[in-house]
Design an enzyme around this catalytic site. Structure first.
Site: not given
Ligand code: VGL
Ligand code: ZN
Length: 217
Positions: A21, A119, A164
């Site tokens: 991410d 995702k 994540c």
């Molecule tokens: C994430 C919160 C919501 C992350 C993704 O990538 O850690 N955290 N969505």
């Protein structure tokens, strides 16, 4: 034999770098900015050169996703909600499919990535982990991809360490992979002690901690 991409001090061929991410919304100025999130980009880019397999994950929510506080009347961002699958942090709207905030950081070197796992695209379930959604049962397909390719070890980096990245590390162990976390190639959100909790869970699950420098090749 297929050609092998150039690598320096290469990691073994059964080892994949999984970059979690590294997206505009998780970097300074983004909708769910992680402190210093963009500082991982040069570290991750250098790491990627050492791997024959690079996988990216991309948080990829539809508008009005159930993990967004805005989808719950009167709920504040960073409060908790009870979902059918258990407790869930409610986040500011972020990483909405096809928006600039959902794009990878513009300086992230993505050309050598062979697989992109999206995702969090099911409206009713969030997905922190690269392997299983937050119901802990719905698979993303990454375990099958790695196993089909004979990959037995993942090295994790990216955002955010305590959500994540940590969920991916724990699930990687659960599906039988060796897991290494590159601490200086990650940054955390750190909500109410979530970073300490995540680090101790990962240690307890046998996740190896490394830095980009100490990562053995
Ligand atoms: C994430 C919160 C919501 C992350 C993704 O990538 O850690 N955290 N969505
Ligand atoms: Zn998300």
């Amino acid at each position: 034999m297929p050609p092998t991409p150039p690598r320096s001090s290469g990691m073994p061929d059964d080892t994949a770098l999984v970059i979690i991410d590294v997206q505009v919304d998780f970097c300074p100025g983004g909708a769910l900015a992680v402190n210093d999130g963009d500082a991982v980009v040069p570290v991750v880019n250098r790491l990627a050169d050492r791997f024959s397999t690079v996988v990216l994950t991309q948080d990829w929510h539809p508008p009005g996703h159930s993990s967004f506080a805005s989808a719950h009347a009167g709920a504040a961002p960073f409060s908790m909600a009870e979902m059918p699958y258990g407790p869930q942090v409610l986040w500011p709207d972020h990483c909405v499919q096809g928006t600039p905030g959902a794009a990878f950081h513009p300086d992230l070197e993505v050309t050598r990535a062979q697989m992109i796992v999206r995702k969090g695209f099911r409206p009713g379930i969030d997905s922190y982990s690269a392997f299983f959604e937050n119901d802990r049962a719905t698979a993303t397909g990454l375990a099958g991809y790695l196993s089909d390719r004979g990959l037995r070890h993942i090295v994790l980096c990216g955002l955010a360490t305590d959500f994540c990245v940590a969920y991916s590390a724990m699930d990687g162990r659960k599906v039988g992979l060796a897991v290494t976390l590159v601490e200086d190639a990650c940054r955390a959100i750190d909500l109410d002690g979530s970073l300490d909790a995540a680090m101790s869970d990962m240690r307890g699950a046998g996740v190896t901690l490394a830095t980009a420098e100490t990562l053995a090749g």
